[in-house]
Design a protein around this motif. Sequence first.
Motif, PDB file in Angstrom:
ATOM      1  N   ILE A   6      28.001 -32.539  -2.788  1.00  0.00           N
ATOM      2  CA  ILE A   6      28.740 -33.565  -3.332  1.00  0.00           C
ATOM      3  C   ILE A   6      27.486 -35.153  -2.683  1.00  0.00           C
ATOM      4  O   ILE A   6      27.246 -35.952  -3.175  1.00  0.00           O
ATOM      5  CB  ILE A   6      29.525 -34.182  -3.025  1.00  0.00           C
ATOM      6  N   ARG A   7      28.090 -35.214  -2.099  1.00  0.00           N
ATOM      7  CA  ARG A   7      27.670 -36.743  -0.506  1.00  0.00           C
ATOM      8  C   ARG A   7      25.859 -37.184  -1.341  1.00  0.00           C
ATOM      9  O   ARG A   7      25.687 -37.566  -1.237  1.00  0.00           O
ATOM     10  CB  ARG A   7      28.503 -36.060   0.506  1.00  0.00           C
ATOM     11  N   SER A  10      24.985 -37.473  -4.256  1.00  0.00           N
ATOM     12  CA  SER A  10      25.850 -38.598  -4.715  1.00  0.00           C
ATOM     13  C   SER A  10      25.017 -39.903  -4.791  1.00  0.00           C
ATOM     14  O   SER A  10      24.546 -40.546  -5.241  1.00  0.00           O
ATOM     15  CB  SER A  10      26.949 -38.716  -4.125  1.00  0.00           C
ATOM     16  N   THR A  11      23.971 -39.525  -2.734  1.00  0.00           N
ATOM     17  CA  THR A  11      23.501 -40.403  -2.107  1.00  0.00           C
ATOM     18  C   THR A  11      21.718 -40.350  -3.345  1.00  0.00           C
ATOM     19  O   THR A  11      21.394 -41.744  -3.542  1.00  0.00           O
ATOM     20  CB  THR A  11      22.864 -40.300  -1.175  1.00  0.00           C
ATOM     21  N   GLU A  13      21.410 -39.837  -6.416  1.00  0.00           N
ATOM     22  CA  GLU A  13      21.649 -40.476  -7.772  1.00  0.00           C
ATOM     23  C   GLU A  13      21.634 -42.211  -7.769  1.00  0.00           C
ATOM     24  O   GLU A  13      20.546 -42.759  -8.770  1.00  0.00           O
ATOM     25  CB  GLU A  13      23.174 -39.450  -8.574  1.00  0.00           C
ATOM     26  N   THR A  14      22.786 -42.591  -6.997  1.00  0.00           N
ATOM     27  CA  THR A  14      22.640 -44.282  -6.453  1.00  0.00           C
ATOM     28  C   THR A  14      21.290 -44.396  -6.346  1.00  0.00           C
ATOM     29  O   THR A  14      20.798 -45.584  -6.727  1.00  0.00           O
ATOM     30  CB  THR A  14      23.733 -43.725  -5.414  1.00  0.00           C
ATOM     31  N   ARG A  17      18.887 -44.091  -8.672  1.00  0.00           N
ATOM     32  CA  ARG A  17      19.092 -44.969 -10.221  1.00  0.00           C
ATOM     33  C   ARG A  17      18.477 -46.458 -10.229  1.00  0.00           C
ATOM     34  O   ARG A  17      17.966 -47.347 -11.284  1.00  0.00           O
ATOM     35  CB  ARG A  17      21.366 -45.337 -10.461  1.00  0.00           C
ATOM     36  N   GLY A  43      19.484 -35.320  -1.212  1.00  0.00           N
ATOM     37  CA  GLY A  43      19.439 -34.834  -2.342  1.00  0.00           C
ATOM     38  C   GLY A  43      18.784 -34.059  -3.193  1.00  0.00           C
ATOM     39  O   GLY A  43      19.533 -33.718  -5.164  1.00  0.00           O
ATOM     40  N   LEU A  51      26.294 -27.286  -7.407  1.00  0.00           N
ATOM     41  CA  LEU A  51      27.292 -28.757  -7.927  1.00  0.00           C
ATOM     42  C   LEU A  51      28.184 -28.423  -8.472  1.00  0.00           C
ATOM     43  O   LEU A  51      29.390 -28.871  -8.344  1.00  0.00           O
ATOM     44  CB  LEU A  51      26.370 -29.930  -8.362  1.00  0.00           C
ATOM     45  N   ARG A  55      31.595 -28.239  -7.333  1.00  0.00           N
ATOM     46  CA  ARG A  55      33.538 -28.378  -8.340  1.00  0.00           C
ATOM     47  C   ARG A  55      34.095 -27.936  -8.021  1.00  0.00           C
ATOM     48  O   ARG A  55      35.617 -28.326  -7.927  1.00  0.00           O
ATOM     49  CB  ARG A  55      32.466 -28.791  -9.587  1.00  0.00           C
TER      50      ARG A  55
END
Length: 168
Positions: A6-7, A10-11, A13-14, A17, A43, A51, A55
């Motif tokens: 997840i970490r 998320s990194t 994706e951020t 973007r 990532g 993922l 979850r």
Amino acid sequence: ASYNSIRFASTYETYSRDFNIENILNQRGILIKEELAWEIEQGQSVTDEDLKKAREVYEEYKQWLERVYGFFDVLALPSAQVWPFTMHDRFPKVIENHTMDTYHRWMSICVPVSFGGLPCVTIPAGFGGKDNKLPIGVQLFGNRGDDLKLLSLAYEYHRLVKDEKVKL
């Protein structure tokens, strides 16, 4: 593994973007830290299956936390796995003969709180022994929504230390 999936996702994706990932990775060690480049690369390798599994683990963890908080209001863990170190060391590379495989492993003690998205406050817990007189803390964490309860507890602790009813 689930927390890392997840970490890292998320990194990635951020940053993807807002930036060109290839340009960021080409600046490794120049304009961006090696550790950030490493996290972005991790990532990139996270799959949808990773993922999905993360979850599922997260949902199981949330259910476990609900059971635990049925018995306890607040839980505690050390604030770090090592005593403070000099600013010349970027991070500990070995703890108790265990080599850290990543730069953030030395802070794994924070994963239970972060993974659960739980409110947390750190209070002083004293100082090291004769060779290391640097401070260490304890992280107190509660159930989601218990922020005020934690802040009140930390305030009361601070008041007791200040009034010398509790010694560090």
